[in-house]
Design an enzyme around this catalytic site. Structure first.
Site, short mmCIF file in Angstrom:
data_model
loop_
_atom_site.label_atom_id
_atom_site.label_comp_id
_atom_site.label_asym_id
_atom_site.label_seq_id
_atom_site.Cartn_x
_atom_site.Cartn_y
_atom_site.Cartn_z
CE1 TYR A 150 -3.89 2.28 0.45
CE2 TYR A 150 -2.34 3.53 1.79
CZ TYR A 150 -3.53 3.46 1.09
OH TYR A 150 -4.35 4.55 1.03
CB CYS A 151 2.01 3.42 -2.53
SG CYS A 151 3.08 4.86 -2.80
CB ILE A 152 1.01 6.87 2.15
CG1 ILE A 152 0.09 7.92 2.77
CG2 ILE A 152 2.44 7.39 2.04
CD1 ILE A 152 0.46 8.27 4.17
CB VAL A 155 -4.44 7.89 -1.70
CG1 VAL A 155 -4.98 8.33 -3.04
CG2 VAL A 155 -5.56 7.66 -0.69
CG ASN A 156 -5.08 2.42 -5.49
OD1 ASN A 156 -5.68 1.56 -4.81
ND2 ASN A 156 -5.23 2.49 -6.80
#
Length: 304
Positions: A150-152, A155-156
């Site tokens: 999950y990559c901040i 946001v996905n």
């Protein structure tokens, strides 16, 4: 009070923070483009010196094209569905077999080797079977096919259907950041010479920001290049125990084509055709590897 702490509240916070990060990323992209084009090299394009004007024009066109491509790749990563498990999917021949296997999973000796990624897995949160290489994403609340992380910043979750877009975003951003650094070094030096001018101050800030991005992105690109070459995700790479040989490693070329496709012109575009998407989904949702594992491990899986 720790036992009453709901850690998933922080997942909602990450999603909220992620929207702010998206605006920040787009702002940095816009600021860097402004520093290179309107602030520094745009005026040079109008120079009476034909050589300088031509060089500035080429630089502006190439850099603007890179900015367009990295922005496209970034937004594609943000918007694209990373790949959800189809409702009702299971890896068995029929529903009765799936129900029997789910019941057998309650026994401790169900699996021979828990390092084996091809084994049947059931998500207790989603109440559904997990395909090979799928993992539960606590932020979105569902299982993601071939989940990487999950990559901040986007946001996905980065998974099966947007991993290519993510890699292209890293690559285009690294090239653009490096190009911005090379083109703004001289204007930045003017800032330290004491000559007044807003463009030199803007160039200085852009160099500092893009230096940090270039260094960090270089590390990420090296890491993901190694993982693509081995057909391995970030989650799989850092698992405490991993089976050897890795069953998904098909060789360098086929591993690369599994992510980027076979069409060379489309390697550079953050999009998939319907056929490419079908092939990607088939690579995760087919039961070929599971059947192979079950036949070689009959008895330990509860297979009769």
């Amino acid at each position: 009070y720790i036992q009453y702490l709901n850690v998933f509240v922080f997942c909602k916070f990450l999603k909220l923070l992620g929207h702010i990060m998206v605006l920040m990323v787009l702002g940095i992209i816009g600021f860097t483009w402004y520093a290179v084009v309107p602030a520094v090299y745009g005026p040079v394009m109008l120079s009476k010196n034909a050589g300088k004007a031509f060089g500035a024009t080429v630089l502006v066109l190439v850099f603007s094209a890179l900015v367009v491509m990295l922005t496209w790749a970034y937004l594609a990563t943000v918007i694209a569905d990373p790949g959800q498990v189809p409702p009702g999917w299971h890896p068995f021949t029929d529903d009765s077999t799936a129900a029997r296997e789910l019941e057998l999973m309650q026994y401790a000796d169900y699996y021979i080797d828990r390092r084996e990624p091809r084994r049947p897995r059931f998500c207790k949160r989603c109440k559904c079977w997990k395909p090979e290489r799928a993992h539960h994403d606590s932020v979105s609340g569902h299982c993601v096919l071939k989940m990487d992380h999950y990559c901040i910043w986007v946001v996905n979750c980065v998974g099966l259907l947007n991993y290519k877009f993510f890699i292209l975003f890293l690559a285009y951003t690294f090239i653009a950041s490096t190009m911005a650094l090379a083109s703004l070094i001289k204007p930045m030096l003017v800032f330290f010479s004491g000559v007044p001018g807003s463009s030199s101050a803007i160039a200085f800030i852009a160099v500092v920001v893009n230096s940090a991005f270039a260094v960090s992105l270089a590390g990420f690109l090296i890491m993901h290049t190694n993982m693509i070459s081995a057909n391995c995700t970030t989650i799989e790479m850092y698992e405490k125990e991993r089976i050897h040989p890795w069953p998904y490693n098909k060789g360098l070329r086929r591993n690369f084509e599994e992510v980027f496709g076979r069409s060379k012109p489309r390697w550079f575009l953050p999009c998939y055709t319907a056929e490419e998407k079908r092939q990607l989904l088939d690579s995760c949702l087919n039961t070929r590897l599971l059947q192979s594992y079950m036949s070689s491990s009959a008895g330990g899986l509860g297979v009769v």
